[in-house]
Design a protein around this motif. Structure first.
Motif, short mmCIF file in Angstrom:
data_model
loop_
_atom_site.label_atom_id
_atom_site.label_comp_id
_atom_site.label_asym_id
_atom_site.label_seq_id
_atom_site.Cartn_x
_atom_site.Cartn_y
_atom_site.Cartn_z
N LEU A 169 -5.00 -11.41 7.44
CA LEU A 169 -4.71 -10.06 7.90
C LEU A 169 -4.52 -9.10 6.73
CD1 LEU A 169 -4.12 -8.05 10.15
CD2 LEU A 169 -1.76 -8.87 10.18
N LEU A 170 -3.78 -9.52 5.71
CA LEU A 170 -3.57 -8.67 4.55
C LEU A 170 -4.87 -8.40 3.81
CD1 LEU A 170 -0.21 -10.03 3.11
CD2 LEU A 170 -0.58 -7.93 4.39
N ASP A 171 -5.68 -9.44 3.66
CA ASP A 171 -6.96 -9.25 2.99
C ASP A 171 -7.84 -8.27 3.75
OD1 ASP A 171 -6.29 -10.98 0.97
OD2 ASP A 171 -7.32 -12.72 1.84
N GLN A 172 -7.87 -8.42 5.08
CA GLN A 172 -8.66 -7.50 5.89
C GLN A 172 -8.13 -6.07 5.79
OE1 GLN A 172 -9.41 -8.90 9.99
NE2 GLN A 172 -8.90 -10.95 9.27
N ALA A 173 -6.80 -5.95 5.81
CA ALA A 173 -6.20 -4.61 5.72
C ALA A 173 -6.52 -3.96 4.38
CB ALA A 173 -4.69 -4.71 5.92
N ARG A 174 -6.43 -4.73 3.31
CA ARG A 174 -6.76 -4.17 1.99
C ARG A 174 -8.20 -3.69 1.95
NH1 ARG A 174 -2.92 -8.17 -0.33
NH2 ARG A 174 -4.50 -9.77 -0.06
N SER A 175 -9.08 -4.46 2.58
CA SER A 175 -10.49 -4.07 2.62
C SER A 175 -10.68 -2.77 3.39
CB SER A 175 -11.31 -5.19 3.27
OG SER A 175 -12.67 -4.83 3.36
N VAL A 176 -9.98 -2.64 4.52
CA VAL A 176 -10.06 -1.40 5.31
C VAL A 176 -9.49 -0.23 4.52
CG1 VAL A 176 -9.21 -0.23 7.38
CG2 VAL A 176 -10.04 -2.58 7.54
N PHE A 177 -8.37 -0.45 3.85
CA PHE A 177 -7.77 0.61 3.04
C PHE A 177 -8.73 1.07 1.95
CE2 PHE A 177 -3.09 -0.87 3.80
CZ PHE A 177 -3.21 -0.50 5.13
N GLU A 178 -9.37 0.11 1.30
CA GLU A 178 -10.29 0.44 0.21
C GLU A 178 -11.45 1.29 0.72
OE1 GLU A 178 -11.57 0.80 -3.53
OE2 GLU A 178 -9.77 -0.34 -3.00
N LYS A 179 -11.96 0.96 1.90
CA LYS A 179 -13.07 1.71 2.47
C LYS A 179 -12.65 3.12 2.88
CE LYS A 179 -15.47 -2.40 4.20
NZ LYS A 179 -15.85 -3.17 5.41
N ASN A 180 -11.35 3.31 3.10
CA ASN A 180 -10.84 4.61 3.55
C ASN A 180 -9.97 5.29 2.50
OD1 ASN A 180 -11.47 4.90 6.69
ND2 ASN A 180 -11.02 2.75 6.28
N ILE A 181 -10.18 4.90 1.24
CA ILE A 181 -9.32 5.39 0.17
C ILE A 181 -9.43 6.90 -0.02
CG2 ILE A 181 -10.93 5.16 -1.77
CD1 ILE A 181 -7.27 3.97 -1.76
N TYR A 182 -10.55 7.50 0.40
CA TYR A 182 -10.77 8.93 0.18
C TYR A 182 -10.44 9.77 1.41
CZ TYR A 182 -13.16 7.31 -4.01
OH TYR A 182 -13.46 6.70 -5.21
N VAL A 183 -9.79 9.18 2.40
CA VAL A 183 -9.37 9.94 3.58
C VAL A 183 -7.88 9.72 3.80
CG1 VAL A 183 -11.66 9.77 4.64
CG2 VAL A 183 -9.91 8.05 5.18
N LYS A 184 -7.31 10.47 4.73
CA LYS A 184 -5.89 10.33 5.03
C LYS A 184 -5.63 9.05 5.82
CE LYS A 184 -4.69 15.26 5.05
NZ LYS A 184 -3.70 15.13 3.96
#
Length: 311
Positions: free
Chosen positions: A196-211
Motif C-alpha cells: 500500500l505504501l509503495d502504491q501510494a508513493r507511486s500515486v504521489f509521484e505521478k501527482n507531484i505537480y498538482v494539489k
C-alpha cells in the motif's frame, strides 16, 4: 579521498580517525553515494578506491569493518555464504568483517547506493549479541526518507568537516541500525502495508505537480482515507498529506538545484498557492530559503516534521 559530485549523484570519502576516535568505541570509516546508470561499469571509479574496498564480482571482497549499503533505485545481485539473492530498491545490506561477499547492479537498470562504513568495540558487541546478524545480512525497509536523510547527514558532515566530525557521523550508526531492527522481515514476504505504501508513493509521484486530492488518491488506491492515514502514521510517522508535501519539497530541491527555474516558477510548477507561502514553507522544512538553496543542504529527514493541518 574527497570527490565532489555532479548534482550530488556521486560522492565518497574514506575517513581519517585517531586513537581518540577509537577510544569512543564507535567510529566511521567511509561514507558515500553513487548513482550507476544503465550499462555503466561496476565497481565505479575502481582506480580511485583502495583495493580493500573494491567489490569486483569475479573475486568478491572481504572487509575489515562493518558497512551499511542501502539500495534506493534499481536492481542487482548480492552473494555471500548464505546464498545468491536478488537485491531491489529498498534493500539494505549489513556487511560484517571477515565475510566474503559480492554485489553489483543489473546492467539493464543500474542502481543508486548509499553506504556508511563503521568499526569499533560497540559494533563488535552488537555482532556478539546478535543485534547485527552475521547470517542474515539483508533488510528490506522500502524507500525510507528518514533513513536516506541519515545517510545524507553523514555525507554532509564528511563534506563540511565540523569539529568532532567522527563522533557526529558515528552517532548516526545506531540510528540506522535501530531502523533496520524495527523493519526486520523476511525478504520476498511483503506485508500488505508495504504494498500500500509503495502504491501510494507511486500515486504521489505521478501527482507531484498538482494539489493533494484526497478523493482522487483514495480512488486510485482503492482504499478509504482512514485506512491510508493509519498506515502512513504507523509506518512513516506522517499523514499522507504531510508525506506528499515532503515529496514536493524534495522535488523543489531538485528543481532549484538545476537552476533552470526561478523560485516563483518552481512554486507554481509544484502547485503551491503562491511563491510567498512556498518560500516560508520551504525554509521551515529545510532551514534555508529556496533562493539560497545550493544542493549541499541535505536536511530532508521526515523525522524533523511537525504536525501540519490536513485538508
Amino acid at each position: 579521498m574527497h570527490v565532489i559530485p555532479d548534482k550530488m549523484k556521486t560522492y565518497f570519502r574514506y575517513l581519517p580517525y585517531s586513537d581518540v576516535d577509537v577510544l569512543w568505541q564507535l567510529y566511521a570509516t567511509t561514507v558515500g553515494i553513487v548513482n550507476i546508470q544503465k550499462g555503466e561499469p561496476y565497481p565505479f571509479k575502481a582506480d580511485e578506491q583502495p583495493p580493500a574496498y573494491t567489490c569486483d564480482w569475479s573475486t568478491g571482497r572481504v572487509l575489515s569493518e562493518f558497512q551499511f549499503v542501502y539500495i534506493t533505485e534499481g536492481v542487482g545481485r548480492f552473494r555471500s555464504f548464505q546464498g545468491d539473492f536478488t537485491v531491489s530498491a529498498g534493500t539494505v545490506l549489513l556487511l560484517v568483517p571477515g565475510e566474503r561477499h559480492w554485489y553489483q547492479p543489473d546492467k539493464d537498470t543500474g542502481w543508486t547506493e548509499y553506504w556508511l562504513g563503521f568499526n569499533g568495540e560497540c559494533a563488535e558487541k552488537w555482532l556478539e549479541r546478535s543485534f547485527i546478524e552475521r547470517d542474515n545480512p539483508l533488510y528490506h525497509i522500502g524507500i525510507s526518507q528518514s533513513v536516506i536523510a541519515l545517510f545524507e547527514k553523514a555525507i554532509h558532515y564528511a563534506m563540511q568537516e565540523p569539529v568532532c566530525m567522527q563522533q557526529m557521523i558515528a552517532s548516526l550508526v545506531p540510528q540506522i541500525l535501530a531502523r533496520l531492527q524495527g523493519s526486520r522481515k523476511n525478504i520476498g514476504k511483503e506485508k500488505e502495508y508495504d504494498s500500500l505504501l509503495d502504491q501510494a508513493r507511486s500515486v504521489f509521484e505521478k501527482n507531484i505537480y498538482v494539489k493533494f486530492d484526497v478523493e482522487a488518491i483514495t480512488k486510485a488506491l482503492n482504499v478509504n482515507y482512514h485506512t491510508l492515514r493509519d498506515y502512513f502514521n504507523e509506518h512513516t510517522g506522517l499523514s499522507p498529506y504531510q508525506y506528499f508535501l515532503q515529496m514536493k519539497i524534495n522535488k523543489a530541491k531538485e528543481l532549484l538545484f538545476q537552476k533552470d527555474l526561478s523560485v516563483k516558477e518552481v512554486s507554481f510548477k509544484l502547485a503551491f498557492d503562491n511563491p510567498y507561502y512556498f518560500s516560508r514553507f520551504f525554509k521551515k522544512k529545510t532551514g534555508v530559503s529556496p533562493s539560497k538553496w545550493n544542493g549541499a543542504h541535505v536536511k530532508n529527514d521526515l523525522d524533523l516534521w511537525s504536525e501540519e493541518n490536513e485538508p
